[in-house]
Design an enzyme around this catalytic site. Structure first.
Site, PDB file in Angstrom:
ATOM      1  N   GLU A 139      58.486  34.511  33.376  1.00  0.00           N
ATOM      2  CA  GLU A 139      57.972  33.827  34.583  1.00  0.00           C
ATOM      3  C   GLU A 139      59.165  33.315  35.375  1.00  0.00           C
ATOM      4  O   GLU A 139      60.235  33.064  34.805  1.00  0.00           O
ATOM      5  CB  GLU A 139      57.046  32.657  34.172  1.00  0.00           C
ATOM      6  CG  GLU A 139      56.418  31.861  35.303  1.00  0.00           C
ATOM      7  CD  GLU A 139      55.670  32.711  36.329  1.00  0.00           C
ATOM      8  OE1 GLU A 139      56.176  32.812  37.453  1.00  0.00           O
ATOM      9  OE2 GLU A 139      54.615  33.284  35.990  1.00  0.00           O
ATOM     10  N   ASP A 198      50.491  39.113  41.225  1.00  0.00           N
ATOM     11  CA  ASP A 198      50.380  38.885  42.671  1.00  0.00           C
ATOM     12  C   ASP A 198      49.856  40.155  43.338  1.00  0.00           C
ATOM     13  O   ASP A 198      50.426  41.238  43.137  1.00  0.00           O
ATOM     14  CB  ASP A 198      51.750  38.508  43.246  1.00  0.00           C
ATOM     15  CG  ASP A 198      52.223  37.161  42.704  1.00  0.00           C
ATOM     16  OD1 ASP A 198      51.385  36.251  42.528  1.00  0.00           O
ATOM     17  OD2 ASP A 198      53.434  37.019  42.435  1.00  0.00           O
ATOM     18  N   LYS A 217      48.872  43.131  51.795  1.00  0.00           N
ATOM     19  CA  LYS A 217      49.233  43.851  53.025  1.00  0.00           C
ATOM     20  C   LYS A 217      49.773  45.238  52.673  1.00  0.00           C
ATOM     21  O   LYS A 217      50.560  45.381  51.731  1.00  0.00           O
ATOM     22  CB  LYS A 217      50.307  43.081  53.789  1.00  0.00           C
ATOM     23  CG  LYS A 217      49.782  41.827  54.442  1.00  0.00           C
ATOM     24  CD  LYS A 217      50.845  41.185  55.311  1.00  0.00           C
ATOM     25  CE  LYS A 217      50.308  39.879  55.858  1.00  0.00           C
ATOM     26  NZ  LYS A 217      51.339  38.935  56.214  1.00  0.00           N
ATOM     27  N   ASP A 264      41.607  39.998  40.085  1.00  0.00           N
ATOM     28  CA  ASP A 264      40.360  39.689  40.780  1.00  0.00           C
ATOM     29  C   ASP A 264      40.409  40.231  42.205  1.00  0.00           C
ATOM     30  O   ASP A 264      39.528  39.950  43.002  1.00  0.00           O
ATOM     31  CB  ASP A 264      40.113  38.171  40.803  1.00  0.00           C
ATOM     32  CG  ASP A 264      41.272  37.445  41.447  1.00  0.00           C
ATOM     33  OD1 ASP A 264      42.179  37.023  40.712  1.00  0.00           O
ATOM     34  OD2 ASP A 264      41.294  37.322  42.686  1.00  0.00           O
ATOM     35  N   THR A 292      42.378  33.378  32.290  1.00  0.00           N
ATOM     36  CA  THR A 292      43.564  32.597  32.664  1.00  0.00           C
ATOM     37  C   THR A 292      43.173  31.628  33.773  1.00  0.00           C
ATOM     38  O   THR A 292      42.072  31.677  34.315  1.00  0.00           O
ATOM     39  CB  THR A 292      44.670  33.514  33.196  1.00  0.00           C
ATOM     40  OG1 THR A 292      44.208  34.104  34.408  1.00  0.00           O
ATOM     41  CG2 THR A 292      45.044  34.594  32.207  1.00  0.00           C
ATOM     42  N   ARG A 293      44.108  30.784  34.123  1.00  0.00           N
ATOM     43  CA  ARG A 293      43.903  29.825  35.208  1.00  0.00           C
ATOM     44  C   ARG A 293      43.486  30.552  36.506  1.00  0.00           C
ATOM     45  O   ARG A 293      42.577  30.135  37.207  1.00  0.00           O
ATOM     46  CB  ARG A 293      45.224  29.082  35.431  1.00  0.00           C
ATOM     47  CG  ARG A 293      45.216  28.185  36.617  1.00  0.00           C
ATOM     48  CD  ARG A 293      46.522  27.441  36.703  1.00  0.00           C
ATOM     49  NE  ARG A 293      46.576  26.404  35.702  1.00  0.00           N
ATOM     50  CZ  ARG A 293      47.060  25.185  35.901  1.00  0.00           C
ATOM     51  NH1 ARG A 293      47.554  24.859  37.059  1.00  0.00           N
ATOM     52  NH2 ARG A 293      47.054  24.302  34.945  1.00  0.00           N
ATOM     53  N   TYR A 294      44.148  31.676  36.806  1.00  0.00           N
ATOM     54  CA  TYR A 294      43.817  32.415  38.030  1.00  0.00           C
ATOM     55  C   TYR A 294      42.425  33.019  37.943  1.00  0.00           C
ATOM     56  O   TYR A 294      41.706  33.070  38.924  1.00  0.00           O
ATOM     57  CB  TYR A 294      44.864  33.502  38.315  1.00  0.00           C
ATOM     58  CG  TYR A 294      45.889  32.999  39.283  1.00  0.00           C
ATOM     59  CD1 TYR A 294      46.905  32.157  38.851  1.00  0.00           C
ATOM     60  CD2 TYR A 294      45.821  33.309  40.630  1.00  0.00           C
ATOM     61  CE1 TYR A 294      47.834  31.653  39.733  1.00  0.00           C
ATOM     62  CE2 TYR A 294      46.737  32.805  41.528  1.00  0.00           C
ATOM     63  CZ  TYR A 294      47.753  31.982  41.076  1.00  0.00           C
ATOM     64  OH  TYR A 294      48.651  31.477  41.965  1.00  0.00           O
ATOM     65  N   GLU A 295      42.077  33.470  36.751  1.00  0.00           N
ATOM     66  CA  GLU A 295      40.736  34.053  36.625  1.00  0.00           C
ATOM     67  C   GLU A 295      39.674  32.975  36.844  1.00  0.00           C
ATOM     68  O   GLU A 295      38.669  33.213  37.527  1.00  0.00           O
ATOM     69  CB  GLU A 295      40.559  34.720  35.250  1.00  0.00           C
ATOM     70  CG  GLU A 295      39.201  35.399  35.154  1.00  0.00           C
ATOM     71  CD  GLU A 295      39.003  36.216  33.894  1.00  0.00           C
ATOM     72  OE1 GLU A 295      39.983  36.524  33.190  1.00  0.00           O
ATOM     73  OE2 GLU A 295      37.841  36.557  33.618  1.00  0.00           O
TER      74      GLU A 295
HETATM   75  C1  LIG Z   1      48.941  35.124  40.568  1.00  0.00           C
HETATM   76  S1  LIG Z   1      49.976  34.404  39.358  1.00  0.00           S
HETATM   77  C2  LIG Z   1      49.051  34.642  37.844  1.00  0.00           C
HETATM   78  C3  LIG Z   1      49.540  33.749  36.747  1.00  0.00           C
HETATM   79  C4  LIG Z   1      48.829  33.908  35.393  1.00  0.00           C
HETATM   80  N1  LIG Z   1      49.098  35.209  34.803  1.00  0.00           N
HETATM   81  C5  LIG Z   1      47.350  33.670  35.493  1.00  0.00           C
HETATM   82  O1  LIG Z   1      46.586  34.651  35.392  1.00  0.00           O
HETATM   83  O2  LIG Z   1      46.950  32.508  35.652  1.00  0.00           O
HETATM   84  C6  LIG Z   1      51.263  35.624  39.192  1.00  0.00           C
HETATM   85  C7  LIG Z   1      52.482  35.071  38.501  1.00  0.00           C
HETATM   86  O3  LIG Z   1      53.415  36.122  38.290  1.00  0.00           O
HETATM   87  C8  LIG Z   1      54.720  35.604  38.491  1.00  0.00           C
HETATM   88  N2  LIG Z   1      55.582  36.727  38.837  1.00  0.00           N
HETATM   89  C9  LIG Z   1      55.513  37.509  39.937  1.00  0.00           C
HETATM   90  N3  LIG Z   1      56.446  38.462  39.897  1.00  0.00           N
HETATM   91  C10 LIG Z   1      57.138  38.268  38.736  1.00  0.00           C
HETATM   92  C11 LIG Z   1      58.230  38.939  38.132  1.00  0.00           C
HETATM   93  N4  LIG Z   1      58.795  39.998  38.722  1.00  0.00           N
HETATM   94  N5  LIG Z   1      58.677  38.479  36.950  1.00  0.00           N
HETATM   95  C12 LIG Z   1      58.098  37.407  36.338  1.00  0.00           C
HETATM   96  N6  LIG Z   1      57.052  36.742  36.871  1.00  0.00           N
HETATM   97  C13 LIG Z   1      56.581  37.172  38.054  1.00  0.00           C
HETATM   98  C14 LIG Z   1      54.545  34.612  39.635  1.00  0.00           C
HETATM   99  O4  LIG Z   1      55.584  33.654  39.672  1.00  0.00           O
HETATM  100  C15 LIG Z   1      53.192  34.001  39.310  1.00  0.00           C
HETATM  101  O5  LIG Z   1      53.310  32.839  38.518  1.00  0.00           O
END
Ligand SMILES: C[S@@+](CC[C@H](N)C(=O)[O-])C[C@H]1O[C@@H](n2cnc3c(N)ncnc32)[C@H](O)[C@@H]1O
Length: 237
Positions: free
Chosen positions: A92, A141, A145, A177, A210-213
């Site tokens: 992360e 993420d 776009k 999602d 997860t939190r996002y889900e």
């Molecule tokens: C939308 S959040 C989802 C977090 C978690 N997996 C959840 O489901 O609650 C995406 C996470 O991926 C991390 N992230 C994005 N690109 C990354 C990378 N190349 N290496 C490590 N983490 C990354 C972001 O910082 C972010 O915390």
């Protein structure tokens, strides 16, 4: 921002990391955890050669699992507690998420967590062949776009590298999602010769949201879950 992990392979391409490292300033308690709890958990990549992730753990472990973009870390902590015989590597970059995980595990006897605080693509590329027993990419993420879609972490390149790092029969779990990203993932997983799709209905018991889900559910969006198995490699000569 370019990646800058200490101990990154000298010949590793300097890649742009999309996404934020910093959010709101950390509270004093969180900063203290960065200084005390993080250093023994954090690891760097070897300057050359591949990383044998077992070497990161003191205790005997059955296998090593990787979570890419663990966010606030609840899922990582859950898996580490539920599978004490496995070593959990989390990657992360977002400091408040890392701080949340450190807070979550500070009073728990979890000796099987190690953290790569940089771009997950670097650790995936450095892992020794067949060194992982499971990998998770949960709610990456979505980069909705059109011109940003090439930033998506689920790509042929990532799947190719995971196919090298995962042992035969190892499971890869992905969730999103975002409907468009869901289609994108489905296409890439189905097209990949090294992965065999597995059913996710019923949902595996050890796959908590997860939190996002949970956030997506609260907003009426349904997560799409993907599970696939690393196909067995052909027997050698
Ligand atoms: C939308 S959040 C989802 C977090 C978690 N997996 C959840 O489901 O609650 C995406 C996470 O991926 C991390 N992230 C994005 N690109 C990354 C990378 N190349 N290496 C490590 N983490 C990354 C972001 O910082 C972010 O915390």
């Amino acid at each position: 921002m370019t990646t800058s992990a200490p101990g990154v392979h000298a010949d590793a391409p300097q890649r742009r990391l999309y996404g934020r490292r910093r959010g709101r300033p950390l509270r004093a308690g969180q900063r203290a955890l960065f200084e005390t709890l993080l250093p023994p958990l954090r690891f760097a990549l070897p300057e050359s050669g591949t990383l044998d992730p077992r070497s990161l753990f003191d205790a005997a472990i059955r296998e090593v699992w990787l979570e890419i973009g663990f966010g606030a870390g609840e899922h990582l902590a859950y898996q580490a507690a539920a599978h004490p015989d496995c070593g959990l590597i989390g990657s992360e970059v977002f400091e408040p998420g890392i701080a949340h995980l450190l807070t979550e595990i500070k009073d728990r006897p979890l000796n099987n967590v190690r953290l790569f605080i940089d771009d997950a693509r670097l650790v995936i590329a450095a892992l020794a062949p067949q060194s992982l027993g499971r990998a998770f990419i949960l709610h990456p993420d979505p980069w909705p776009k059109e011109r940003h879609k090439k930033r998506r972490i689920v790509s042929r390149e990532t799947l190719d590298q995971l196919a090298v790092a995962l042992r035969d029969g190892a499971e890869l779990r992905i969730a999103t999602d975002d409907p468009d990203y869901g289609e994108w993932i489905a296409e890439r997983v189905a097209a990949h010769p090294d992965f065999v799709p597995l059913p996710t209905d019923p949902r595996p018991a050890d796959w908590p949201p997860t939190r996002y889900e949970l956030k997506a559910q609260a907003q009426g969006r349904v997560a799409r879950l993907f599970s696939c198995r690393r196909r067995a490699r052909p027997a050698g000569p």
